[in-house]
Design a protein around this motif. Structure first.
Motif, PDB file in Angstrom:
ATOM      1  N   UNK A 144      51.319  29.406  21.562  1.00 51.99           N
ATOM      2  CA  UNK A 144      51.320  29.910  22.933  1.00 51.99           C
ATOM      3  C   UNK A 144      49.897  30.285  23.336  1.00 51.99           C
ATOM      4  N   UNK A 145      49.527  29.919  24.559  1.00 54.08           N
ATOM      5  CA  UNK A 145      48.252  30.350  25.145  1.00 54.08           C
ATOM      6  C   UNK A 145      48.584  31.185  26.380  1.00 54.08           C
ATOM      7  N   UNK A 146      48.108  32.425  26.411  1.00 51.67           N
ATOM      8  CA  UNK A 146      48.408  33.327  27.520  1.00 51.67           C
ATOM      9  C   UNK A 146      47.138  33.551  28.327  1.00 51.67           C
ATOM     10  N   UNK A 147      47.122  32.981  29.519  1.00 54.75           N
ATOM     11  CA  UNK A 147      45.960  33.139  30.402  1.00 54.75           C
ATOM     12  C   UNK A 147      46.104  34.427  31.208  1.00 54.75           C
ATOM     13  N   UNK A 148      44.951  35.005  31.612  1.00 55.10           N
ATOM     14  CA  UNK A 148      44.936  36.250  32.393  1.00 55.10           C
ATOM     15  C   UNK A 148      45.770  37.328  31.692  1.00 55.10           C
ATOM     16  N   UNK A 149      45.520  37.496  30.403  1.00 52.15           N
ATOM     17  CA  UNK A 149      46.349  38.398  29.590  1.00 52.15           C
ATOM     18  C   UNK A 149      46.250  39.853  30.032  1.00 52.15           C
ATOM     19  N   UNK A 150      45.212  40.220  30.769  1.00 55.01           N
ATOM     20  CA  UNK A 150      45.088  41.614  31.229  1.00 55.01           C
ATOM     21  C   UNK A 150      46.229  42.004  32.173  1.00 55.01           C
ATOM     22  N   UNK A 182      41.451  36.566  28.477  1.00 58.06           N
ATOM     23  CA  UNK A 182      41.172  37.290  29.717  1.00 58.06           C
ATOM     24  C   UNK A 182      39.666  37.312  29.944  1.00 58.06           C
ATOM     25  N   UNK A 183      39.301  37.428  31.217  1.00 59.44           N
ATOM     26  CA  UNK A 183      37.874  37.480  31.554  1.00 59.44           C
ATOM     27  C   UNK A 183      37.402  38.912  31.757  1.00 59.44           C
ATOM     28  N   UNK A 184      38.331  39.836  31.972  1.00 55.20           N
ATOM     29  CA  UNK A 184      37.946  41.228  32.196  1.00 55.20           C
ATOM     30  C   UNK A 184      38.882  42.146  31.437  1.00 55.20           C
ATOM     31  N   UNK A 185      38.313  42.990  30.593  1.00 56.12           N
ATOM     32  CA  UNK A 185      39.129  43.974  29.889  1.00 56.12           C
ATOM     33  C   UNK A 185      38.242  45.105  29.399  1.00 56.12           C
ATOM     34  N   UNK A 186      38.496  46.289  29.909  1.00 54.22           N
ATOM     35  CA  UNK A 186      37.846  47.472  29.369  1.00 54.22           C
ATOM     36  C   UNK A 186      38.457  47.727  27.991  1.00 54.22           C
TER      37      UNK A 186
END
Length: 607
Positions: A144-150, A182-186
């Motif tokens: 499985x590939x989960x895009x935009x995981x945030x 994800x491209x953004x994750x604190x």
């Protein structure tokens, strides 16, 4: 294609497959590590900047493994383009969503059951459809590939409840690795993703958040429409997104640009679905180069050649700003990010924040707004400040890719001018707005001045040596830095704050001064971009023709960077065309002859 276990694929093998499928000679940073993790059957969370090449990270192992990679993608409207792009590279890909007819869904289901698909794109909502889990379990799923995981995290800026259903993946498919992207994750969002997905001993790959090809530029609003037109004039013919904070502002700006003869679309959540779909499609296909939009035009903007992103209002937080500017320059070529802001923007952000009932969430939202204002106000490297928000330290003293580091802005001592403006506020009783304060400073002979008797104030006319535009900018700077506060909505007035009284008593006041306004496109020297421009434009025209025939966006054929390399190399044979970055075997067969014909005709013209 020979099927092997993950360990059987050597690094040389993977480089060979990279060139065959995608036409690239080398992996980008971290791509090989992610591909290897999938092939080794290990879960992973990859935090990569937009444009970092994450789709390759699951498409390459999907082509090498038995079974089908199930890709969770958040937007149905984008899936066709994702499928077209994968198929153009020679992969067997399909989407399964509500836009398909019953016959099309049956065909996709049959291909999935028999293992004839490398990639299946589905939305997170699909996992909530009764029977979908069971149907999937009967198919040969590779991973499985989960895009935009945030989106699975309630701490994230784009939380979507439908993503919570993915928490069951590991339990239901214990033998399938999960690759989340994800491209953004604190750091808080990162931990939330790991926890909610239940990833098993995951490999955490955190790439740098730096986007070296983006130039960050921040200016106070003065004459908004004039500033926008000047910027667009310097970027004529380029594709870009212009963000506005409200639907009304979107409509106004789009109408203004059309009136000026520019081809601008409008996109916001208040438009009918069909109209939004038409606008998005026109933008993707280069039929409408400018898109004025709210942040509803956001996640899933896969167009790689967006050359600029303009914010005409202050974004709600730095995470949103990073995500939105990240839609520029996904192809790695230079792109420009311009932010124009004013005190009214901050007032609006705080107004919306204070409507939040939950006290903790309200406090977080207010702090995020102040952090966004500090980013715009502080005279420090934009890149350093942006990366620091994500916990990353930028090591260089000068990034060379923002207005501060290139000397386009500087600070000036405006203490005396600030004292004049603050004194005008105090002596008028702090009961009036900016317009009347400017009239007092300029010594205007207006009816309002005569009615109030302010022509007798000691501060009347003390600012005649400056323009009205200057005083507008200075009063805005006073409010942005907290020396004056704007109170009231229908009839806003200016009040001097405690910080303002300190300046009246002699504390120095500095504000940013614009010393250079030329447009900078990037830190990359123009010499590195030096293909023959005339040939490049001919290749673009051929790409447009082919895209219309195939009914796909132009970037599905080739990215601009591939056409630039092609224009620079001028290959004379199909074999030589394979040396062009981005030309794999499948695309060579589909489009090689057409582009060679353009290059040959160009040569024969003697250009």
């Amino acid at each position: 294609m020979e099927q092997r276990t993950g360990a059987a694929w050597s690094e040389a093998d993977l480089h060979q497959e990279l060139g065959r499928l995608f036409g690239y000679a080398a992996f980008r940073p971290h791509q090989l590590d992610i591909v290897r993790s999938v092939l080794d059957g290990r879960d992973s969370l990859s935090i990569m900047p937009t444009g970092g090449g994450k789709s390759l990270c699951f498409q390459l192992p999907a082509s090498l493994m038995r079974g089908t990679c199930v890709v969770v993608s958040p937007l149905i409207s984008l899936m066709k383009d994702q499928v077209d792009a994968a198929c153009a590279n020679g992969l067997r890909a399909a989407a399964f969503n509500s836009s398909l007819s019953a016959a099309e869904r049956a065909a996709v289901s049959a291909s999935l059951r028999t293992g004839e698909l490398d990639l299946l794109y589905v939305s997170p909502e699909r996992f909530g459809v009764p029977g979908f889990w069971e149907a999937l379990a009967a198919c040969p799923v590779s991973f499985f590939a989960i895009d935009e995981a945030h989106c699975i995290s309630q701490w994230g800026h784009d939380f979507r409840p439908d993503y919570l259903a993915l928490s069951g993946l590991v339990e239901r498919f214990p033998h399938c690795p999960v690759a989340a992207f994800t491209a953004t994750a604190t750091p808080a969002v990162e931990q939330d993703i790991l926890s909610r997905l239940g990833l098993r001993d995951p490999r955490l790959i955190r790439a740098s958040f730096d986007r070296p090809n983006l130039f960050y530029h921040v200016l106070p609003k003065e004459d908004l429409n004039a500033q926008l037109l000047a910027f667009l004039d310097r970027h004529a013919g380029e594709s870009g997104i212009i963000y506005r904070s409200t639907r009304k502002k979107v409509e106004e700006t789009a109408a203004f640009l059309r009136k000026k003869g520019l081809n601008a679309g409008a996109y916001h959540a208040g438009l009918p679905d069909a109209e939004r779909a038409r606008a998005q499609e026109a933008f993707r296909r280069d039929e409408c180069p400018l898109m004025v939009a709210t942040v509803a035009f956001g996640m899933g903007i896969d167009k790689p050649d967006v050359r600029f992103v303009v914010h005409l209002d202050l974004p709600k937080n730095l995470e949103s700003y990073y995500q939105e500017t990240g839609r520029a320059g996904r192809d790695g070529d230079p792109a420009h990010c311009l932010l124009l802001y004013s005190p009214a923007d901050m007032s609006q952000l705080l107004y919306f924040a204070r409507q939040i009932e939950d006290e903790e969430q309200r406090s977080i939202t207010e702090k995020q707004a102040y952090a966004m204002l500090e980013y715009a106000e502080r005279n420090q490297c934009r890149r350093k400040a942006l990366l620091a928000y994500f916990g990353e330290t930028y090591p260089e003293p000068n990034c060379g890719g923002c207005d501060v580091c290139t000397g386009e802005i500087a600070e000036e001592d405006y203490t005396i001018e600030a004292q004049k403006a603050l004194s005008a506020m105090v002596r008028s009783g702090c009961r009036f707005g900016r317009v009347l304060i400017m009239d007092i400073l300029m010594g205007a002979d207006s009816r309002r001045i005569r009615e109030t008797g302010f022509q007798s104030l000691p501060t009347y006319g003390v600012g005649k040596d400056r323009s009205r535009r200057f005083w507008r900018y200075l009063i805005d700077a006073l409010t942005r830095q907290g020396l004056a506060a704007v109170e009231g909505v229908d009839y806003p007035i200016l009040r001097v704050t405690e910080s303002g009284w300190e300046t009246l008593r002699g504390k120095p006041f500095h504000a940013m001064r614009i010393v250079e306004t030329r447009a900078r496109k990037s830190r990359k020297p123009e010499a590195e971009l030096g293909p023959d421009e005339a040939l490049f434009q001919l290749l673009r025209a051929e790409r447009t023709r082919l895209a219309r025939e195939a009914e796909v966006p132009p970037y599905v054929i080739f990215h601009d960077s591939t056409l630039r390399d092609m224009a620079s190399r001028k290959p004379a044979s199909l074999q030589a065309m394979l040396d062009v970055s981005g030309v794999g075997e499948r695309k060579l067969g589909l489009y090689g002859d057409a582009f060679l014909a353009v290059i040959e005709a160009y040569r024969e013209s003697g250009a």
